[in-house]
Design a protein around this motif. Structure first.
Motif, PDB file in Angstrom:
ATOM      1  N   LEU A  73       0.838  -1.208   0.000  1.00 23.15           N
ATOM      2  CA  LEU A  73       0.000   0.000   0.000  1.00 23.15           C
ATOM      3  C   LEU A  73       0.870   1.254   0.000  1.00 23.15           C
ATOM      4  N   LYS A  74       1.950   1.195   0.794  1.00 24.70           N
ATOM      5  CA  LYS A  74       2.851   2.357   0.867  1.00 24.70           C
ATOM      6  C   LYS A  74       3.480   2.600  -0.499  1.00 24.70           C
ATOM      7  N   SER A  75       3.916   1.533  -1.155  1.00 23.36           N
ATOM      8  CA  SER A  75       4.566   1.729  -2.449  1.00 23.36           C
ATOM      9  C   SER A  75       3.558   2.213  -3.499  1.00 23.36           C
ATOM     10  N   ALA A  76       2.275   1.860  -3.324  1.00 23.61           N
ATOM     11  CA  ALA A  76       1.229   2.348  -4.237  1.00 23.61           C
ATOM     12  C   ALA A  76       0.740   3.741  -3.827  1.00 23.61           C
ATOM     13  N   ARG A  77       1.258   4.254  -2.701  1.00 23.28           N
ATOM     14  CA  ARG A  77       0.839   5.546  -2.137  1.00 23.28           C
ATOM     15  C   ARG A  77      -0.668   5.587  -1.907  1.00 23.28           C
ATOM     16  N   LEU A  78      -1.151   4.488  -1.331  1.00 23.04           N
ATOM     17  CA  LEU A  78      -2.581   4.382  -1.041  1.00 23.04           C
ATOM     18  C   LEU A  78      -2.791   4.133   0.449  1.00 23.04           C
ATOM     19  N   THR A  79      -3.933   4.548   0.949  1.00 23.61           N
ATOM     20  CA  THR A  79      -4.307   4.197   2.317  1.00 23.61           C
ATOM     21  C   THR A  79      -5.259   2.996   2.241  1.00 23.61           C
ATOM     22  N   PRO A  80      -5.388   2.231   3.341  1.00 32.47           N
ATOM     23  CA  PRO A  80      -6.194   1.001   3.277  1.00 32.47           C
ATOM     24  C   PRO A  80      -7.625   1.225   2.809  1.00 32.47           C
ATOM     25  N   ASP A  81      -8.188   2.415   3.075  1.00 29.06           N
ATOM     26  CA  ASP A  81      -9.588   2.623   2.680  1.00 29.06           C
ATOM     27  C   ASP A  81      -9.763   2.730   1.166  1.00 29.06           C
ATOM     28  N   ALA A  82      -8.658   2.782   0.419  1.00 28.56           N
ATOM     29  CA  ALA A  82      -8.767   2.840  -1.050  1.00 28.56           C
ATOM     30  C   ALA A  82      -8.914   1.450  -1.667  1.00 28.56           C
ATOM     31  N   ILE A  83      -8.787   0.419  -0.839  1.00 25.27           N
ATOM     32  CA  ILE A  83      -8.821  -0.957  -1.341  1.00 25.27           C
ATOM     33  C   ILE A  83     -10.259  -1.498  -1.312  1.00 25.27           C
ATOM     34  N   ASP A  84     -10.638  -2.206  -2.373  1.00 19.88           N
ATOM     35  CA  ASP A  84     -11.999  -2.755  -2.454  1.00 19.88           C
ATOM     36  C   ASP A  84     -12.058  -4.238  -2.110  1.00 19.88           C
ATOM     37  N   ALA A  85     -10.912  -4.918  -2.177  1.00 13.05           N
ATOM     38  CA  ALA A  85     -10.926  -6.366  -1.904  1.00 13.05           C
ATOM     39  C   ALA A  85      -9.538  -6.831  -1.481  1.00 13.05           C
ATOM     40  N   VAL A  86      -9.521  -7.858  -0.636  1.00 12.46           N
ATOM     41  CA  VAL A  86      -8.267  -8.504  -0.212  1.00 12.46           C
ATOM     42  C   VAL A  86      -8.377  -9.988  -0.533  1.00 12.46           C
ATOM     43  N   ARG A 142      -9.564  -1.563  -6.925  1.00 11.19           N
ATOM     44  CA  ARG A 142      -8.209  -1.814  -6.413  1.00 11.19           C
ATOM     45  C   ARG A 142      -8.247  -3.017  -5.471  1.00 11.19           C
ATOM     46  N   VAL A 143      -7.400  -3.998  -5.765  1.00 15.24           N
ATOM     47  CA  VAL A 143      -7.418  -5.250  -5.006  1.00 15.24           C
ATOM     48  C   VAL A 143      -6.014  -5.546  -4.477  1.00 15.24           C
ATOM     49  N   LEU A 144      -5.946  -5.921  -3.217  1.00 18.69           N
ATOM     50  CA  LEU A 144      -4.676  -6.413  -2.648  1.00 18.69           C
ATOM     51  C   LEU A 144      -4.624  -7.917  -2.872  1.00 18.69           C
ATOM     52  N   VAL A 145      -3.595  -8.380  -3.571  1.00 18.67           N
ATOM     53  CA  VAL A 145      -3.400  -9.825  -3.770  1.00 18.67           C
ATOM     54  C   VAL A 145      -2.150 -10.200  -2.968  1.00 18.67           C
ATOM     55  N   ILE A 146      -2.346 -11.074  -2.009  1.00 16.39           N
ATOM     56  CA  ILE A 146      -1.263 -11.411  -1.067  1.00 16.39           C
ATOM     57  C   ILE A 146      -0.992 -12.911  -1.131  1.00 16.39           C
ATOM     58  N   GLY A 147       0.275 -13.290  -1.267  1.00 12.37           N
ATOM     59  CA  GLY A 147       0.670 -14.684  -1.074  1.00 12.37           C
ATOM     60  C   GLY A 147       1.363 -14.747   0.266  1.00 12.37           C
ATOM     61  N   ALA A 148       0.864 -15.579   1.180  1.00 15.57           N
ATOM     62  CA  ALA A 148       1.435 -15.590   2.542  1.00 15.57           C
ATOM     63  C   ALA A 148       1.458 -17.000   3.092  1.00 15.57           C
ATOM     64  N   GLU A 149       2.554 -17.358   3.724  1.00 15.62           N
ATOM     65  CA  GLU A 149       2.695 -18.725   4.244  1.00 15.62           C
ATOM     66  C   GLU A 149       3.470 -18.756   5.556  1.00 15.62           C
ATOM     67  N   THR A 150       3.006 -19.636   6.453  1.00  8.52           N
ATOM     68  CA  THR A 150       3.854 -20.118   7.555  1.00  8.52           C
ATOM     69  C   THR A 150       3.994 -21.622   7.310  1.00  8.52           C
ATOM     70  N   PHE A 151       4.691 -21.932   6.234  1.00  9.15           N
ATOM     71  CA  PHE A 151       4.783 -23.318   5.757  1.00  9.15           C
ATOM     72  C   PHE A 151       5.499 -24.211   6.770  1.00  9.15           C
ATOM     73  N   SER A 152       6.379 -23.600   7.570  1.00 11.50           N
ATOM     74  CA  SER A 152       7.134 -24.396   8.555  1.00 11.50           C
ATOM     75  C   SER A 152       6.193 -25.159   9.486  1.00 11.50           C
ATOM     76  N   ARG A 153       4.959 -24.633   9.673  1.00 12.39           N
ATOM     77  CA  ARG A 153       3.999 -25.280  10.581  1.00 12.39           C
ATOM     78  C   ARG A 153       3.540 -26.640  10.091  1.00 12.39           C
ATOM     79  N   ILE A 154       3.602 -26.883   8.764  1.00 13.48           N
ATOM     80  CA  ILE A 154       3.090 -28.162   8.250  1.00 13.48           C
ATOM     81  C   ILE A 154       4.220 -29.097   7.801  1.00 13.48           C
ATOM     82  N   LEU A 155       5.468 -28.694   8.069  1.00 15.93           N
ATOM     83  CA  LEU A 155       6.596 -29.551   7.677  1.00 15.93           C
ATOM     84  C   LEU A 155       6.838 -30.631   8.727  1.00 15.93           C
TER      85      LEU A 155
END
Ligand code: UT7
Length: 330
Positions: free
Chosen positions: A60-73, A130-143
């Motif tokens: 969001l910072k790099s897009a110079r946007l505040t969270p209220d500008a986002i329509d979907a996560v 405007r949509v935030l697309v996030i890839g996120a993992e705590t994969f270590s938990r399932i190893l």
């Protein structure tokens, strides 16, 4: 089009030397067979949503946007905070984005590209701008700590992009995108148990079934084949020649896979950019993390033509064409 990017890694870095002390492996084997030198591992108190929020805030910072500008996560993850509900609403709430659309996408290591496709669809339908697309993992938990063939490969982390409505010829435009799956390969990359009891299950599942398993050798060649075919099809639809591609950014599964894949597509290996040595295989977070690091290092520049491709459990795969936008590194 891509309007911002950011990533987040847990603070604890685990080197190959550290793994040598706890399991039957060696720094030499891990480097030679995978290209990995270290990975990051979340501490007990850190959840996937924590890493997702960290990456999203930077995007969001790099897009110079505040969270209220986002329509979907959209959160692409294999390791949600809980089996139910999805992690994305938690992320949206913690960002302070308001009562917006928020859901998860489950396509393991292809999840980020599935998320990008879904976000494009939301934008094309007018459901979001405007949509935030996030890839996120705590994969270590399932190893499985007993399984050296997976424990040395995967790491934790998150990467995010802001996708917004735009014109096809704008710098930053997301071009053609293709996805695929083959459920006949479900057992090749899987956590066999852990959800509701399986049909016919009378006794508690064996504890090893609650961990991630992968038939590495078979997956290796399928990954090269499927990513190669899908990437070729996207190139064709984009009308790009091989020499038009500045960078190939493929899922960071194994440096031998990324090298073979570049050969298969016909792109010189030095035009394949990645960060597997530093972060390992971070599953759904892999592509946005690799993009963010390459952007921060100044390797990929505004206007560069990038071919993205991924492969993962399901089996699933995907590829996309992207022209890199002019955005600030955070
Ligand atoms: O992210 C989703 C998609 N994932 C992928 O695309 C991953 C695809 N597969 C791979 O990256 C590779 O197959 C692995 C890195 C998982 C394994 O590499 P490999 O070259 O296929 O090794 P292998 O499984 O054939 O094992 C070779 C040897 C075996 O010993 P023997 O039977 O030859 O004596 C393994 O037991 O290496 C041994 N080995 C290890 N040795 C030291 C397996 N893991 C380790 C280890 N340390 N961590």
């Amino acid at each position: 089009m891509v309007a911002g990017i950011g990533s987040c890694l847990p603070s604890r870095c685990v080197t190959n030397a550290e793994l040598e002390r706890t399991m039957d492996t060696s720094d030499a084997w891990i480097r030679a067979r995978t290209g990995i030198a270290q990975r990051y591992v979340a501490d007990d108190g850190t959840r996937t949503s924590d890493l997702a929020v960290g990456a999203a805030e930077r995007a969001l910072k790099s897009a110079r946007l505040t969270p209220d500008a986002i329509d979907a996560v959209i959160v692409a993850t294999t390791t949600p905070d809980r089996p139910c509900p999805a992690t994305a609403p938690t992320v949206a709430a913690r960002l302070g984005a308001g009562p917006i659309t928020a859901f998860d996408v489950a396509a393991v290591c292809s999840g980020f590209l599935y998320g990008l496709a879904t976000a494009s669809g939301l934008i094309a339908s007018g459901a979001a701008e405007r949509v935030l697309v996030i890839g996120a993992e705590t994969f270590s938990r399932i190893l499985n700590p007993e399984d050296r063939s997976t424990s040395v490969i995967f790491g934790d982390g998150a990467g995010a992009v802001v996708l917004r409505a735009g014109e096809a010829d704008e710098t930053g435009a997301l071009g053609p995108l293709r996805l695929g799956s083959d459920g006949t390969g479900v057992d090749l990359i899987t956590v066999p148990a852990g959800g509701p009891p399986r049909p016919g299950e009378t006794a508690p599942a064996d504890s090893a079934d609650r961990y991630f398993t992968m038939e590495g050798k078979r997956v290796f060649w399928l990954a090269v084949q499927r990513m190669g075919e899908c990437a070729a099809s996207v190139l064709d639809r984009a009308g790009w020649q091989l020499e038009d591609v500045d960078w190939l950014v493929s899922h960071q599964a194994n440096h031998r896979i990324t090298a073979r894949l570049a050969d298969e597509i016909g792109i010189p290996r030095q035009r394949s950019v990645g960060n597997i040595a530093e972060v390992g295989n971070t599953a759904a977070a892999s592509i946005p993390l690799a993009l963010d690091h390459a952007h921060a290092q100044g390797t990929i520049r505004p206007g560069d033509r990038i071919l993205l491709t991924a492969f993962g459990g399901g089996l699933t795969w995907g590829a996309a064409a992207l022209t890199w936008p002019a955005i600030d590194p955070v």
